[in-house]
Structures are given as structure tokens and as C-alpha cells.
Design a protein around this motif. Structure first.
Motif, PDB file in Angstrom:
ATOM      1  N   GLY A  18      36.259  49.566  42.140  1.00  0.00           N
ATOM      2  CA  GLY A  18      35.956  48.137  42.134  1.00  0.00           C
ATOM      3  C   GLY A  18      34.997  47.800  43.254  1.00  0.00           C
TER       4      GLY A  18
ATOM      5  N   HIS B 126      35.858  47.443  35.962  1.00  0.00           N
ATOM      6  CA  HIS B 126      36.493  46.578  36.964  1.00  0.00           C
ATOM      7  C   HIS B 126      36.209  45.108  36.696  1.00  0.00           C
TER       8      HIS B 126
ATOM      9  N   HIS C  10      39.494  42.699  38.679  1.00  0.00           N
ATOM     10  CA  HIS C  10      38.612  41.821  39.443  1.00  0.00           C
ATOM     11  C   HIS C  10      39.214  40.443  39.672  1.00  0.00           C
TER      12      HIS C  10
END
Length: 325
Positions: free
Chosen positions: A113, A208, A243
Motif C-alpha cells: 500500500g 490497495h 486504502h
């Protein structure tokens, strides 16, 4: 003759380079009855804080009930700024010592991420971590193939222009990425080729960043522009992301794709939801939790769990008839 051999060697070398550019593939067998189940977690690594340990406990219980085959991480594996090195004790303190349930001692497939890129991103890709905890497997982009389903893991952080042009106080580890545009072009080409050649009953893409979200970060425009058309053209069933620190289910209005957010592995309760762009929204939960996926040859059952282990949303999908509830 020497010129011919030199040309042959160069050509052979180029073939090797071309082959290595393809997405790495990992085989993971389905169960004896042909089914497969796994858990999905995102945005979690905080040394047990912000209910990370409580979420892990409930994952263990659900994992045992479903007899999960593996766990998927949607990124932001270690906060706040990834790992400092292969020997950062945050790896064990946020992963090994947290997900201790017997049912979770399975392979973990993880992507990076944006917070992971703020540390030593390559540390998370290192085989050294697999020597510390054999469950761990994190790469930029790769495929998990069980024949029943192919899961395509996509490195979405380099798609986001602001991380390059407006990093603010953050420093991103772009080693291994090179220039942004050629990297993305090559990745999309490899992904499209793999998707087009897939014969799996189910096709899932994991990244992500969200394509669609009503949470704090919202839609990722670069993914809408560049990734979504490829997914729509290749009969993807689910796009799964983290996210946004929440749980979400949004239906695509232009294809059968279901957008699923599982980014609630620790810090959540942000308290905001975008009032705009809510078309196709089926479910949104601002608190901590995780997701499970169970697949057979005909049906998919996806459940979202809160920090207490309660099922707070269920999606069922069939290859013959799609429905959600």
C-alpha cells in the motif's frame, strides 16, 4: 559464425527478459470438494493497537469455521511508514505475534500500500521475511492460481500521480519502479495478457487503492481511467481493495464487477462518507473488520464481519444468476 552465435545469445537473453516480465504465478490448490475459501484484510499493521488484535482474534474464529485456505492482505501492512528494513521488529510485532490463531497459519498473499512505500518497500518483498515467518509472501504484482479462481494482485500505488508530484512530507521508495509511465504501461500489458488467457471460473483482482469508494479517499481516478476498462473487458467478477479504512460493497453500473473494500484491519471510524458518487452503493461500514470469500464452481459467498465477529453484510453471486443481499 561467431556473429550468428552472438546474435543467438542476445536473442535468447531477450526472450528470458520477456518471460521474466510476465506476472509471477503461484499455484494454490482448492479443497478436495473443489471449493476454496479465504479471508481478506487490509490496513492493519499497528502492533495490535486500534483493535488490530481484536480483529485478528475474530479472524481466527471465522478462519477455523470456514477452514480457510489462505489470507489476502490488501496493503498498508505496516504503519505508519512501512518497514525500516528486513530486520525491523515491526514485522513480528504487527504480524507474527498478532495473527496467532491456528486457522491463520496459512499462506498470506499481500500487496504493498502507499504507507508501505513510505518505508523500505523492498524489505517487504524480501525472502528474508519468509525465513522469519513462512506465511509471508508479498510482491508488487503476481497471480495466485487455484484453477477454480485466479487472483490477480496489482501494484496500484505507482498509479497515483500525487505520490510523485505532491508527496508533501512523505518520502516514497520508488526503487524497482523506474519511470512511472513505462512501469504502469508494462504492468497493464502483462495484466491484460494474463486476464485474457485465464480460463478460471472466477477472476478476482486485488489492489490497495479503490476504484470505487464513498469513504475518506474516494475513487482513484487513475485506476478508473487505466485499470477499470481492462477489468470490464475481461469479465472480472470482483475487484478487492483496502486504502479506505472501512468495509464497502459497490456494484459497477456498467459491468457485472462488484467493488469490495476491506481496509478495516485496525484504525477506522473516520466518520466521513462522501455524499456524491454513491450510485451502486450496497453497503458501507466505517468500523473495524474483515471479509471472507467462499467459492465453488457455481457460487460465491462473500461476508463482511465487524470487530465482534458479526456478519454485517453478505453478497452472493452465481455464474448463472447474480444477486446480492
Amino acid at each position: 559464425m561467431m556473429s550468428f552465435l552472438f546474435t543467438l545469445v542476445i536473442s535468447f537473453g531477450l526472450c528470458i527478459l520477456c518471460a521474466s516480465a510476465e506476472l509471477q504465478r503461484f499455484a494454490h490448490s482448492s479443497k478436495h470438494d473443489g471449493s476454496l475459501s479465504f479471508l481478506v484484510l487490509g490496513d492493519w499493521g499497528r502492533r495490535g493497537a486500534y483493535n488490530q488484535s481484536q480483529v485478528a482474534f475474530q479472524m481466527g474464529k471465522v478462519g477455523e469455521k470456514l477452514d480457510v485456505d489462505f489470507v489476502v492482505s490488501t496493503g498498508d501492512n505496516f504503519y505508519d511508514n512501512g518497514l525500516t528494513s528486513e530486520h525491523d521488529n515491526a514485522f513480528e510485532e504487527s504480524f507474527t505475534k498478532i495473527y496467532t490463531a491456528k486457522s491463520l497459519q496459512k499462506q498470506w498473499y499481500s500487496v504493498l500500500g502507499n504507507h508501505d512505500y513510505r518505508g523500505d518497500a523492498e524489505a517487504q518483498l524480501s525472502p528474508v521475511l519468509r525465513e522469519i515467518d513462512s506465511r509471508w509472501l508479498c510482491l508488487r504484482s503476481f497471480i495466485v492460481d487455484s484453477e477454480l479462481v485466479e487472483i490477480f494482485f496489482v501494484d496500484t500505488t505507482p498509479f497515483v500521480d500525487d505520490y510523485f508530484t505532491e508527496p508533501q512530507e512523505h518520502k516514497y521508495d520508488w526503487r524497482g519502479i523506474g519511470p512511472q509511465k513505462p512501469y504502469i504501461t508494462s504492468l497493464l500489458k502483462d495484466l491484460e495478457l494474463a486476464l485474457r488467457g485465464s480460463t478460471a471460473k472466477w477472476k478476482i483482482v486485488v489492489g490497495h487503492h479503490a476504484i470505487r469508494s464513498v469513504g475518506h479517499h474516494g475513487d482513484t481516478q487513475q485506476l478508473i481511467n487505466q485499470l477499470l476498462p481492462i477489468l470490464q473487458a475481461n469479465n472480472i467478477d470482483f475487484y478487492v481493495n483496502g486504502h479506505d479504512h472501512c468495509l464497502e460493497h459497490i456494484s459497477d453500473t456498467e459491468s457485472p464487477i462488484e467493488f469490495l473494500t476491506s481496509g478495516a484491519g485496525s484504525k477506522a471510524w473516520r466518520g466521513d462518507i462522501k455524499q456524491m458518487n454513491r450510485k451502486g452503493l450496497n453497503f458501507f461500514y466505517d468500523g473495524q473488520g474483515f471479509m471472507s470469500v467462499k467459492l465453488t464452481h457455481t457460487d460465491a459467498t462473500i461476508e463482511f464481519y465487524d470487530v465482534f465477529g458479526n456478519v454485517i453484510h453478505r453478497l452472493t453471486s452465481s455464474k448463472l444468476l447474480r444477486s446480492s443481499m
